[in-house]
Design an enzyme around this catalytic site. Structure first.
Site, mmCIF file in Angstrom:
data_model
loop_
_atom_site.group_PDB
_atom_site.id
_atom_site.type_symbol
_atom_site.label_atom_id
_atom_site.label_comp_id
_atom_site.label_asym_id
_atom_site.label_seq_id
_atom_site.Cartn_x
_atom_site.Cartn_y
_atom_site.Cartn_z
ATOM 1 N N TYR A 353 -39.508 -6.217 -4.831
ATOM 2 C CA TYR A 353 -39.977 -4.762 -4.747
ATOM 3 C C TYR A 353 -41.206 -5.010 -3.747
ATOM 4 O O TYR A 353 -41.831 -5.888 -3.492
ATOM 5 C CB TYR A 353 -40.123 -4.144 -5.988
ATOM 6 N N GLU A 354 -41.546 -3.622 -3.579
ATOM 7 C CA GLU A 354 -42.642 -3.430 -2.330
ATOM 8 C C GLU A 354 -42.211 -4.413 -1.103
ATOM 9 O O GLU A 354 -43.277 -4.948 -0.392
ATOM 10 C CB GLU A 354 -44.036 -3.778 -2.644
#
Ligand code: COS
Length: 370
Positions: A353-354
């Site tokens: 994620y990110e």
């Protein structure tokens, strides 16, 4: 850069260590209690300036905080990191004074929880391909679309949502909006059943004919993509700190385990000591990358390359450390309730994620070649 923390940062690091060990619980439900205690200490708005209700602390100190919390409960670390760097910074950096007044003090003291809604089913790594539409209407916009994998979905009070005014016009029509949780048409889905980070709610977020007044547009029309990307630079350093905290936790657990084995008369063989030495060395490298990225961000310079390097390296290390530490501790570490099993499960999402760690490589290479 200086390769040591200042006296003051060292003191704060001790304070955070003590806080995380004494006050953060490791339960298995949404960690509201942890967030309440963090709020009491001022940790929900640590790098937000005092004039907006925060503690006005430097970004590296905030990173030390996320590292220590994540060492004990990675889900709590993730929630606070998302709340701060992509939940509250959007207001701080891009909000009008009126928007700041309305939301920032409440976010900074932990009365409101912030979230970030960019990802869609067909726009994950290729964030610019998002399809959620924002149609201009009298006094504002109507939003329609569906976001996925939203950290704190359903729990958050304020979402920064990205939508396009005209997909055919590409990246320059993406626009950011601030949406409060009770807005009609905002419908969070059920929490995802994940392999790890189970204390953090991850949900879909449906937007059905949702009206947003112009006063809740963040930045100008068409500025949304750059807003998202620049926020993610800071966000990725928070995720890097989460990885660093988890890697440390796995390695520290294993060192203590091996010391106990040695005290009980078992010899630590050379293979084990080589693995441990490699992990400890990589941990120091990760620490330097993460702290350096935080310093570059604090200086105000663009930190895309440093943030991506830190995020990629530290979160890959968290996964590697959890995997190798399970090998070093043996089958007992395969038990579902064993701490290393939890680090192993929790370490996967931060690699993705990110911005997945493949995307981080794209960012790094583009910065090198520009
Ligand atoms: N800060 C400021 N501006 C930025 C920026 C940053 N960090 N990164 C890109 N921009 C600007 C670029 O300068 C460019 O502007 P100009 O057209 O004026 O030159 C514009 O944004 C478009 O940038 P780019 O061409 O690099 O966009 P791409 O569509 O190629 O996307 C990647 C680049 C792949 C890096 C981007 O889509 C990405 O980060 N994807 C992952 C998304 C993500 O992390 N999602 C997680 C959501 S939270 S779980």
């Amino acid at each position: 850069m200086a390769f040591t923390l200042t006296e003051e940062q060292l003191k704060k690091q001790q304070e955070f260590q003590h806080f995380a060990d004494a006050e953060i619980d490791k339960g298995d439900h949404f960690p509201q209690e942890n967030l309440n205690i963090a709020a009491k200490h001022g940790y929900m708005g640590y790098p937000i300036p005092a004039e907006w209700g925060g503690q006005g602390q430097d970004f590296l100190s905030y990173i030390l905080l996320i590292e220590e919390i994540s060492r004990v409960c990675s889900s709590t670390g993730a929630i606070i990191a998302v709340h701060t760097s992509v939940g509250s910074f959007p207001l701080l950096y891009f909000g009008t004074d009126e928007q700041k007044k309305r939301y920032l003090p409440a976010l900074a003291c932990g009365k409101m929880l912030g979230a970030f809604a960019l990802t869609e089913a067909d726009a994950g790594s290729d964030a610019a391909a998002l399809s959620t539409t924002a149609t201009p209407v009298d006094g504002g916009y109507r939003l329609n679309g569906c976001k996925i994998f939203i950290t704190s979905g359903g729990q958050a009070d304020l979402y920064t949502v990205f939508a396009t005014l005209d997909k055919a016009k590409g990246v320059n029509s993406i626009t950011a909006f601030l949406i409060e949780k009770d807005t009609p048409g905002l419908i969070p889905g059920k929490p995802e059943k994940k392999m790890g980070l189970n204390r953090s709610n991850t949900t879909e977020l449906m937007l059905e004919d949702l009206f947003v007044p112009v006063s809740n547009r963040l930045g100008e029309e068409g500025e949304g993509f750059k807003i998202a990307m620049s926020l993610l630079d800071g966000g990725r350093i928070g995720i890097a700190a989460q990885g660093l905290g988890m890697a440390r936790a796995a390695i520290e657990y294993t060192v203590n385990y091996l010391k106990a084995e040695a005290r009980a008369g078992k010899k630590v063989d050379q293979g084990v000591s080589f693995s441990l030495a490699d992990l400890a060395t990589r941990l120091e490298a990760a620490r330097l990358l993460v702290y350096r990225a935080a310093e570059v961000k604090e200086s105000g310079a663009r930190c895309s390359k440093e943030a991506s390097m830190a995020k990629m390296y530290a979160t890959d290390l968290a996964m590697e450390a959890a995997t190798k530490c399970i090998d070093l501790c043996g089958l007992t570490a395969m038990r579902d309730d064993h701490p290393l099993t939890r680090y192993f499960r929790d370490a996967k999402a931060p690699q993705i994620y990110e911005g997945s760690n493949q995307i981080q490589r794209i960012v790094i290479a583009r910065q090198l070649l520009k």
